[in-house]
Design an enzyme around this catalytic site. Structure first.
Site, mmCIF file in Angstrom:
data_model
loop_
_atom_site.group_PDB
_atom_site.id
_atom_site.type_symbol
_atom_site.label_atom_id
_atom_site.label_comp_id
_atom_site.label_asym_id
_atom_site.label_seq_id
_atom_site.Cartn_x
_atom_site.Cartn_y
_atom_site.Cartn_z
ATOM 1 N N GLN A 65 2.293 33.458 17.492
ATOM 2 C CA GLN A 65 1.120 33.747 17.235
ATOM 3 C C GLN A 65 0.562 32.634 16.085
ATOM 4 O OE1 GLN A 65 3.326 35.819 16.159
ATOM 5 N NE2 GLN A 65 3.753 36.701 14.280
ATOM 6 N N GLN A 88 26.743 21.274 12.975
ATOM 7 C CA GLN A 88 25.505 21.064 13.067
ATOM 8 C C GLN A 88 26.188 22.241 14.243
ATOM 9 O OE1 GLN A 88 22.650 19.291 13.583
ATOM 10 N NE2 GLN A 88 23.630 18.853 11.942
ATOM 11 N N HIS A 138 24.202 25.293 12.603
ATOM 12 C CA HIS A 138 22.786 25.891 12.852
ATOM 13 C C HIS A 138 22.565 27.341 13.821
ATOM 14 C CE1 HIS A 138 20.769 22.835 10.698
ATOM 15 N NE2 HIS A 138 21.038 21.769 11.654
ATOM 16 N N GLU A 145 21.355 14.229 20.800
ATOM 17 C CA GLU A 145 20.892 14.523 19.980
ATOM 18 C C GLU A 145 21.132 13.808 18.774
ATOM 19 O OE1 GLU A 145 18.225 17.588 16.692
ATOM 20 O OE2 GLU A 145 20.005 18.220 17.553
ATOM 21 N N HIS A 146 22.243 14.078 18.306
ATOM 22 C CA HIS A 146 23.074 13.076 17.296
ATOM 23 C C HIS A 146 24.491 13.223 18.243
ATOM 24 C CE1 HIS A 146 21.080 16.729 15.094
ATOM 25 N NE2 HIS A 146 20.323 15.465 14.901
ATOM 26 N N ASP A 167 20.198 14.113 8.792
ATOM 27 C CA ASP A 167 19.243 15.366 8.868
ATOM 28 C C ASP A 167 18.160 15.492 7.119
ATOM 29 O OD1 ASP A 167 20.282 16.118 10.981
ATOM 30 O OD2 ASP A 167 21.911 17.613 9.319
ATOM 31 N N GLU A 204 -10.487 0.023 49.280
ATOM 32 C CA GLU A 204 -9.752 1.395 49.402
ATOM 33 C C GLU A 204 -11.432 2.269 49.223
ATOM 34 O OE1 GLU A 204 -9.422 1.824 44.510
ATOM 35 O OE2 GLU A 204 -7.176 0.260 45.102
ATOM 36 N N HIS A 229 -17.996 1.882 43.785
ATOM 37 C CA HIS A 229 -17.133 0.665 42.580
ATOM 38 C C HIS A 229 -18.047 -0.421 42.951
ATOM 39 C CE1 HIS A 229 -14.645 4.409 41.625
ATOM 40 N NE2 HIS A 229 -13.948 3.713 40.592
#
Length: 467
Positions: A225, A293, A296, A361-362, A395, A449, A454
């Protein structure tokens, strides 16, 4: 931790598939339908989809209906839908009168936060600011061709929305990392949303970090939301141009759904760490970094790639020892059970190639010559070099951003930066003489073209000459 030997070249032979087992049991536990399109494909989960580490694919049949319903409701009914969902999911009563955090609430947060933590937040903020100042791009203009001016105009986006999670843990560091690049870029207004507790309160350290970083307004709303409110606007929450920040699977799916109506940073998956180490590495340090890690959440991945069987055994023992004393033991053990691996490579080149295929990621490099190894790394969100460059340094306190690509997307995505909060417009200006020198070439291109309008747009400026 599970130990797997790597045989051959992961790129040529597809043996990266050895790293992870099929996720069927995990997906079944989560009640998620899935379909493996290639037998034996090995996969790793992210919040909104499943990324295959092998050449096969896995299609996750995720039920988006609930998220799409929330978005449609918020889009149609604005504040009232946000209030209803906040009551339903968070147990908090919010209204137009209390959904926005007040200056009094921020002042209260400062009274509740330890002064030492406040000092650390301010130091970290300054570190982040200094680093991101170096990323700034500037408009430029070039008139080297007579009669022309070409260039690039750099403009900050007008409004950015920052989502800050408030579930299993509190992340004031993420507040800094998401807001500071926007401030450096020059974003005019930064709107932050974050869930409140049942009493309608936001975590004090989150509010203090938001104030220090420069959030202009903070709203007490979370989940899908909040993303819908930022994307389309409500009576209370302004519509923004871009949404950044991590969140749970519903936040990720919502960001995916609103992309196109607004820009987003990425669809973030669970945290990942990969340590590339040889026999010179300290096994206690390596184990501690892997667990940093793994704690987490249960879907985080922690992988060690090493050329040393002795180090592999020692790290595994150290991991077991740390697990007994760390506060988030249950989460760590589940994470390691699902996605904790020690990969033993026959040589350093194979280890490096495997690390590049995973694109973590790391990535930590703990070898005899880490800077030499670093030059061979193509794919990683952030690279930590040497045994005293532990991942939590990035971090919290080192200057680079900790919002990083996950699920193998480091092969083509970059960390959050000032670039995410700017737009670039091309500047083109030609005099009559400058256009006259090239107008026949342009018209010929257009004719080729079959775009006659154009060509006409160019020729009409010189039609007197062409008669």
């Amino acid at each position: 931790m599970k130990v797997v030997a790597i045989n051959g070249s992961p790129r040529k032979d597809g043996n990266c598939a050895q790293m992870l087992e099929v996720l069927g049991k995990v997906l079944e536990q989560e009640g998620i339908e899935f379909e493996v399109c290639q037998p034996g494909a090995k996969v790793h989960p992210c919040m909104a989809c499943y990324h295959c580490l092998d050449n096969g694919t896995l299609r996750c049949v995720q039920d988006d209906d609930g998220v799409n319903e929330i978005i449609a409701n918020v889009r149609s009914n604005g504040d009232q839908a946000v209030f209803d969902y906040t009551q339903k999911f968070d147990g908090a009563t919010v209204t137009a009168g209390n959904i926005e955090v007040t200056e009094d609430e921020i002042a209260e947060a400062y009274e509740l936060v330890d002064q030492k933590l406040l000092e650390v937040i301010r130091k970290a903020k300054e570190n982040i600011r200094v680093y991101h100042e170096k990323q700034k791009q500037y408009s430029w203009f070039d008139s080297s061709i007579p009669g022309t001016m070409l260039g690039q105009k750099v403009t900050p986006i007008a409004k950015a929305g920052v989502y800050v999670p408030g579930g299993k843990a509190v992340y004031p560091s993420s507040v800094l990392m998401n807001i500071m690049p926007a401030k450096v870029a020059g974003v005019e207004e930064i709107i932050m949303t974050t869930p409140c507790n049942k009493a309608g309160k936001v975590n004090p350290s989150t509010l203090v970090a938001a104030k220090e970083a420069g959030a202009d307004r903070v709203f007490k709303v979370g989940g899908a939301q909040a993303i819908a409110a930022l994307a389309f606007g409500t009576e209370s929450i302004p519509k923004v141009d871009k949404i950044v920040g991590p969140g749970n699977i519903y936040v990720a799916l919502a960001k995916k759904a609103v992309f196109g109506h607004v820009s987003i940073d990425s669809i973030a998956g669970p945290s990942e760490i990969l340590v590339l180490a040889d026999e010179t590495a300290n096994p206690r340090f390596v184990a501690a970094d892997l667990l940093s890690q793994a704690e987490h959440d249960e879907l985080a991945s922690a992988i060690l790639i090493t050329t040393s069987e002795k180090l592999a055994e020692e790290v595994s023992k150290e991991v077991d020892g740390f697990c007994e004393v760390l506060s988030r033991k249950a989460i760590i053990e589940k994470s390691l059970e699902n996605y904790g691996y020690i990969l033993i490579a026959p040589d350093l080149d194979t280890a490096i190639e495997t690390a590049n295929e995973i694109a973590s990621e790391h990535m930590e490099i703990v070898t005899a010559n880490p800077f030499e190894v670093m030059t061979k790394i193509r794919n990683a969100g952030a690279i930590f070099i040497g045994e005293y460059s532990s991942e939590p340094l990035g971090d919290y306190f080192a200057e680079p951003n900790h919002v990083l690509p996950t699920n193998g997307t480091a092969k083509f995505f970059s960390p959050l930066s000032v670039d995410d909060f700017i737009k670039k417009s091309s500047i083109i200006s030609y005099s009559r003489d400058a256009l006259h020198a090239v107008y026949k070439d342009i018209a010929q291109f257009a004719d080729c073209e079959q775009l006659t309008a154009h060509a006409n747009s160019i020729r009409v400026r010189f039609e007197d000459e062409d008669k």
